[in-house]
Design a protein around this motif. Sequence first.
Motif, PDB file in Angstrom:
ATOM      1  N   MET A   9       2.007  -5.299  13.567  1.00 27.39           N
ATOM      2  CA  MET A   9       1.216  -4.137  13.964  1.00 27.39           C
ATOM      3  C   MET A   9       0.079  -3.941  12.969  1.00 27.39           C
ATOM      4  O   MET A   9       0.317  -3.874  11.758  1.00 27.39           O
ATOM      5  N   LYS A  10      -1.136  -3.839  13.457  1.00 31.28           N
ATOM      6  CA  LYS A  10      -2.308  -3.678  12.600  1.00 31.28           C
ATOM      7  C   LYS A  10      -2.879  -2.264  12.689  1.00 31.28           C
ATOM      8  O   LYS A  10      -2.967  -1.686  13.778  1.00 31.28           O
ATOM      9  N   ASN A  11      -3.247  -1.756  11.507  1.00 32.27           N
ATOM     10  CA  ASN A  11      -3.953  -0.475  11.406  1.00 32.27           C
ATOM     11  C   ASN A  11      -3.199   0.657  12.118  1.00 32.27           C
ATOM     12  O   ASN A  11      -3.735   1.358  12.971  1.00 32.27           O
ATOM     13  N   VAL A  12      -1.922   0.807  11.720  1.00 26.47           N
ATOM     14  CA  VAL A  12      -1.079   1.824  12.326  1.00 26.47           C
ATOM     15  C   VAL A  12      -0.731   2.886  11.285  1.00 26.47           C
ATOM     16  O   VAL A  12      -0.941   2.705  10.080  1.00 26.47           O
ATOM     17  N   ASP A  13      -0.184   3.994  11.743  1.00 23.54           N
ATOM     18  CA  ASP A  13       0.251   5.045  10.817  1.00 23.54           C
ATOM     19  C   ASP A  13       1.399   4.524   9.955  1.00 23.54           C
ATOM     20  O   ASP A  13       2.237   3.744  10.415  1.00 23.54           O
ATOM     21  N   GLY A  62       4.101   4.196  -1.768  1.00 21.30           N
ATOM     22  CA  GLY A  62       2.897   5.017  -1.866  1.00 21.30           C
ATOM     23  C   GLY A  62       1.848   4.681  -0.831  1.00 21.30           C
ATOM     24  O   GLY A  62       0.664   4.973  -1.028  1.00 21.30           O
ATOM     25  N   LEU A  63       2.250   4.083   0.283  1.00 19.63           N
ATOM     26  CA  LEU A  63       1.303   3.745   1.359  1.00 19.63           C
ATOM     27  C   LEU A  63       1.180   4.954   2.273  1.00 19.63           C
ATOM     28  O   LEU A  63       1.990   5.170   3.176  1.00 19.63           O
ATOM     29  N   ASP A  64       0.157   5.777   2.050  1.00 22.80           N
ATOM     30  CA  ASP A  64       0.053   7.030   2.791  1.00 22.80           C
ATOM     31  C   ASP A  64      -1.115   7.062   3.767  1.00 22.80           C
ATOM     32  O   ASP A  64      -1.391   8.096   4.371  1.00 22.80           O
ATOM     33  N   SER A  65      -1.827   5.942   3.924  1.00 19.71           N
ATOM     34  CA  SER A  65      -2.899   5.859   4.916  1.00 19.71           C
ATOM     35  C   SER A  65      -2.499   4.838   5.977  1.00 19.71           C
ATOM     36  O   SER A  65      -1.322   4.515   6.124  1.00 19.71           O
ATOM     37  N   LYS A  66      -3.461   4.308   6.688  1.00 18.32           N
ATOM     38  CA  LYS A  66      -3.161   3.306   7.703  1.00 18.32           C
ATOM     39  C   LYS A  66      -2.622   2.032   7.052  1.00 18.32           C
ATOM     40  O   LYS A  66      -3.052   1.642   5.958  1.00 18.32           O
ATOM     41  N   THR A 113      13.467  -8.825   7.914  1.00 23.14           N
ATOM     42  CA  THR A 113      12.439  -8.851   6.879  1.00 23.14           C
ATOM     43  C   THR A 113      11.369  -7.853   7.292  1.00 23.14           C
ATOM     44  O   THR A 113      10.722  -8.012   8.328  1.00 23.14           O
ATOM     45  N   LEU A 114      11.216  -6.804   6.489  1.00 25.23           N
ATOM     46  CA  LEU A 114      10.318  -5.718   6.833  1.00 25.23           C
ATOM     47  C   LEU A 114       9.249  -5.588   5.763  1.00 25.23           C
ATOM     48  O   LEU A 114       9.543  -5.626   4.561  1.00 25.23           O
ATOM     49  N   GLY A 115       8.002  -5.451   6.201  1.00 22.74           N
ATOM     50  CA  GLY A 115       6.917  -5.399   5.233  1.00 22.74           C
ATOM     51  C   GLY A 115       5.740  -4.589   5.717  1.00 22.74           C
ATOM     52  O   GLY A 115       5.593  -4.293   6.913  1.00 22.74           O
ATOM     53  N   ALA A 116       4.885  -4.226   4.771  1.00 21.97           N
ATOM     54  CA  ALA A 116       3.684  -3.453   5.099  1.00 21.97           C
ATOM     55  C   ALA A 116       2.673  -3.623   3.974  1.00 21.97           C
ATOM     56  O   ALA A 116       3.029  -3.916   2.824  1.00 21.97           O
ATOM     57  N   ARG A 117       1.413  -3.460   4.319  1.00 24.59           N
ATOM     58  CA  ARG A 117       0.313  -3.487   3.344  1.00 24.59           C
ATOM     59  C   ARG A 117      -0.696  -2.431   3.767  1.00 24.59           C
ATOM     60  O   ARG A 117      -0.727  -2.016   4.950  1.00 24.59           O
ATOM     61  N   ALA A 118      -1.505  -1.985   2.835  1.00 24.39           N
ATOM     62  CA  ALA A 118      -2.620  -1.125   3.210  1.00 24.39           C
ATOM     63  C   ALA A 118      -3.467  -1.872   4.229  1.00 24.39           C
ATOM     64  O   ALA A 118      -3.746  -3.068   4.077  1.00 24.39           O
ATOM     65  N   ALA A 119      -3.858  -1.198   5.294  1.00 24.74           N
ATOM     66  CA  ALA A 119      -4.544  -1.862   6.403  1.00 24.74           C
ATOM     67  C   ALA A 119      -5.737  -2.664   5.912  1.00 24.74           C
ATOM     68  O   ALA A 119      -6.570  -2.180   5.143  1.00 24.74           O
ATOM     69  N   GLY A 120      -5.775  -3.933   6.343  1.00 27.54           N
ATOM     70  CA  GLY A 120      -6.903  -4.791   6.023  1.00 27.54           C
ATOM     71  C   GLY A 120      -6.838  -5.482   4.681  1.00 27.54           C
ATOM     72  O   GLY A 120      -7.722  -6.292   4.370  1.00 27.54           O
TER      73      GLY A 120
END
Length: 345
Positions: free
Chosen positions: A194-198, A208-212, A230-237
């Motif tokens: 998923m890209k650029n999501v809440d 501390g990822l509080d933006s998209k 395996t679950l992951g996330a990054r600041a969008a972009g």
Amino acid sequence: MAASFLRNCWYVAGWANEITERPLVRTICNEPILFFRDQDGAVRAVSDRCPHRKAPLSSGFIEKGEITCGYHGIRFDGQGRCVHVPGGLSFGSTFAVRAFPAQQMHGFIFIWMGDPAKADAALIPDFSENEKPGWVAVRDMLPVACNYQLLADNLLDLTHVVYVHKTTLGGSQVTDTPLDVTVDGDVVRAERFMKNVDTAPIYKAARGLDSKIDRWQIFEWRAPSYIKLTLGARAAGTDLPYGTPVHRVLNALTPETDATTHYFWSTARNWALDDPKVDAIYFNMTVEAFNEDKAIAEQQQRYIASDTSGAPLIAFAFDKAGQSARRILRGKIEEEEAAPLARAG
């Protein structure tokens, strides 16, 4: 009546530290099993039913790696062989308690419920993140009053996080992003990017990822009921490589009975290894989320059991991974059940 469980496989029976000088009793696949350590510290597993009068062996005590039944004092070793009957009474070699292969690995105790000759430690799933250097995990076991396959369905489609886990794992656009499912032999794999999501509450609290954000969910199911997420996330972009784990959730769903499950889970990460605050965030939010799953699944089990219509469960596209897992497991159980008939023929 069709069999409910695969027997020739490993199930998680407990955490390694649950078996100390005191034995552990746990029902697996409708069988009460007694776990204890022999004199060398190796884990042993035997039926908790004394073959004499069917009293629980666990009513007795362990001494020098042997179990003495608390009803009549009959003693058995870790292989299930009778080594003593009070009064010097004789007994035949067939007077024994059933023993099961058991292994300690990845912080777990595993048990093989089927043919001992087929027990192969190489078939134990790789949940090494529980103990591997460079990783740290929080963990627990959750008793859930539902069939284990309902929990597998739940874990293999995280579309429900938007509705069930609003304060922990939820986030927008999950339901709008299809799950890409592949089947490789007996392994089901699935992923959603998923890209650029809440952001989700757990990423906001732990990272501390509080933006998209850009977010990924990668699943792997292996029979009978092991699911690695395996679950992951990054600041969008940003450039954190897709698939990098922010954390891994290791799930072992062990059937207690046809309608109850021992849900063993751990959430492992390879960062902030010595930070108790992060430990607490992961433990508390995971417990909260899985208790939400427990509430839904237990209600689901009760409604399935009370439904007299005979109507089947309905599958949509987002159920594909769970349906694939059910199909593989059903085939394995049917093959196992047919094997004695084939030999007899």
